[in-house]
Design a protein around this motif. Structure first.
Motif, PDB file in Angstrom:
ATOM      1  N   HIS A  72       0.831  -1.197   0.000  1.00 29.92           N
ATOM      2  CA  HIS A  72       0.000   0.000   0.000  1.00 29.92           C
ATOM      3  C   HIS A  72       0.870   1.253   0.000  1.00 29.92           C
ATOM      4  O   HIS A  72       2.005   1.242   0.477  1.00 29.92           O
ATOM      5  N   LYS A 102       4.183   0.423  -2.692  1.00 29.50           N
ATOM      6  CA  LYS A 102       3.817  -0.196  -3.962  1.00 29.50           C
ATOM      7  C   LYS A 102       4.967  -0.099  -4.954  1.00 29.50           C
ATOM      8  O   LYS A 102       5.729   0.878  -4.954  1.00 29.50           O
ATOM      9  N   ASP A 107      -6.220  -2.123 -10.030  1.00 31.06           N
ATOM     10  CA  ASP A 107      -5.870  -1.759  -8.652  1.00 31.06           C
ATOM     11  C   ASP A 107      -5.434  -2.985  -7.859  1.00 31.06           C
ATOM     12  O   ASP A 107      -4.464  -2.933  -7.085  1.00 31.06           O
ATOM     13  N   SER A 164      -1.580  -3.450  -6.275  1.00 33.69           N
ATOM     14  CA  SER A 164      -1.317  -3.611  -4.840  1.00 33.69           C
ATOM     15  C   SER A 164      -0.514  -4.878  -4.549  1.00 33.69           C
ATOM     16  O   SER A 164       0.261  -4.916  -3.594  1.00 33.69           O
TER      17      SER A 164
END
Length: 473
Positions: free
Chosen positions: A188, A192, A214, A218
């Motif tokens: 996060h 990342k 997304d 992640s």
């Protein structure tokens, strides 16, 4: 504690094998106010008169599934060939009957051209783990597997064995710092990673993939659960290898095993569901539902599968780059190979799609890595291009115990003793991944000596795996 209800209980009541059992067990998980005996009595009532339970909140779905099953006709399904085509088996004496039966069903599909079973094979979903299947103009999502593009990646460093043992604490620190494990786990914010794979136009243009960027971002650079690992070990070249330009000697190496994480699993789940809707196969072959490559759906999956493979490769690249920089190491050679994939290849003069579900590509001269277990050696190999094996080899030692069986029969004390005897430091992992749960890698390698040539041997020394019980493999 009251024993749970399982599939055998339902079979004993007269329930048909297959998907109906799964629907029934879902109802059991939602049960309120029923004892086990009471629930079994209700199951018996539903089986006897399903039409009376169509509106029932708990048993309605089961009643519908039973009625639908009763109304099925043979002509509603794509017919399988009466007898399975012949296929090659390597290490037959070490392969469980369930895996062989699954392979025989796969060999009855009307799209099947050729098949082979590798010596590490064991039962899976649809195609067995260790199954290789060549098909004509069609791809089986479950023949590829859930963890699309799962792979091995190896970096051989210009670092001596002595240096490793003198600095083991540093290697352990960097391993913990630069890796992350577990199904659903990711990075996060500032942690990342970036990679060119995320810039693929497919993330914008593909109707299904565009919603997964997304999730992919992640988890980029992380590893899954189950048998996925990152480990340091000693790579021994008994002889110099001219093609890799590595002299005879013993070197520190980094070996990683993981796949396309939640991104790939989501792709696999979606297209398996779609395949089952458009390709109606008899119950015994239901998990081998395939997509015609002349259809939009088949092309969608092909594009998604290839992107998931590229993504899996990017995850390994990030880990290896981080470790190389952290150690200040010079890399002598890198080798990477993947499984859980479908390749477009020429076999016996015709274009086919070769599914390797837990099998390593082993075309003539093709490099691959075949690991053992956390204490058993792995092997850097070069393929011999054996046509009967469809240019394939095993992807590891293969399980000889199911995860449940391993957890029940192996103690933590026994596992620690084995690790100590082999001088292996373990970070994470559960009893389901204990070395004793795996076949003897030396027997596996002996069974496939016609498929690969051993180039070097890798001995694990520092192993990290998921420690949360997740099983994303």
């Amino acid at each position: 504690m009251e024993k749970t209800i399982n599939g055998n209980d339902l079979l004993a009541l007269g329930y048909p094998e297959g998907t109906v059992i799964g629907v029934a067990l879902k109802a059991n998980r939602k049960r309120t106010g029923f004892t086990k005996e009471g629930m079994l009595a209700q199951y018996k009532n539903v089986l006897a008169a399903p039409e009376s339970f169509i509106e029932d909140a708990l048993f309605g779905a089961l009643a519908f599934a039973l009625i639908e099953k009763a109304n099925e006709k043979p002509e509603d399904f794509i017919a399988l060939n009466t007898t399975p085509n012949a296929y090659a088996v390597y290490g037959r004496d070490h392969i469980e009957e369930g895996a062989r039966k699954q392979m025989e069903v796969a060999m009855q599909l009307p799209i099947t051209v050729a098949g082979a079973l590798m010596p590490d094979a064991h039962q899976g979903y649809g195609l067995p783990i260790g199954g290789v299947l060549a098909t004509k103009n069609a791809i089986i999502p479950y023949g590829v597997g859930v963890d699309i593009g799962c792979r091995m990646a190896l970096s051989v460093y210009e670092i001596t064995e002595d240096f490793y043992f003198e600095n083991e604490a540093k290697f352990k620190r960097e391993l913990i710092t630069h890796t992350k494990f577990g199904a659903g786990h990711g990075f996060h914010g500032q942690y990342k990673s970036d990679h060119a794979v995320l810039e693929s136009p497919i993330f914008k243009d593909h109707s299904f993939i565009k919603n997964l960027k997304d999730k992919a971002w992640s988890q980029l650079g992380s590893s899954g659960g189950g048998n996925h690992f990152v480990e340091f070990g000693i790579m021994e070249f008994a002889d110099a290898d001219a093609e890799l330009n590595i002299p005879k000697g013993r070197y520190v190496a980094l070996l990683t095993h993981s796949g396309s994480r939640g991104f790939g699993a989501t792709v696999a789940g979606h297209y398996t569901k779609m395949a089952k809707e458009v390709c109606k196969l008899p119950e015994v072959a239901r998990n081998l539902a395939y997509l015609d490559m002349n259809t939009d759906l088949g092309q969608e999956y092909w594009i998604a599968m290839n992107l998931a493979g590229d993504y899996a490769s990017a995850c390994h690249e990030i880990i290896h780059t981080k470790m190389e920089k952290a150690l200040g190491a010079t890399v002598l050679a890198k080798v990477e190979n993947h499984h859980n994939f479908a390749w477009k290849e020429i076999w016996n003069g015709e274009e086919v799609f070769v599914h390797r579900k837990g099998a390593t590509p082993a075309g003539k001269g093709v490099m691959g890595i075949i690991p053992g277990s956390m204490t058993a050696p792995g092997f850097l190999v070069r393929g011999k291009g054996e046509v009967h094996a469809i240019n394939s080899a095993s992807h590891g030692a293969g399980r000889q115990m199911s995860r449940t069986q391993a957890e029940k029969s192996i103690t933590a004390t026994e596992m620690k003793a084995v690790l100590k005897d082999h001088g292996v430091t373990l970070i994470g992992a559960g009893l389901d991944e204990a070395p004793m749960a795996y076949k003897d890698i030396n027997l596996v390698m002996e069974s496939q000596k016609d498929l690969v040539t051993v180039v070097a041997k890798f001995t694990p020394k520092l192993v990290r795996m998921a420690d949360d019980g997740s099983r994303e493999d």
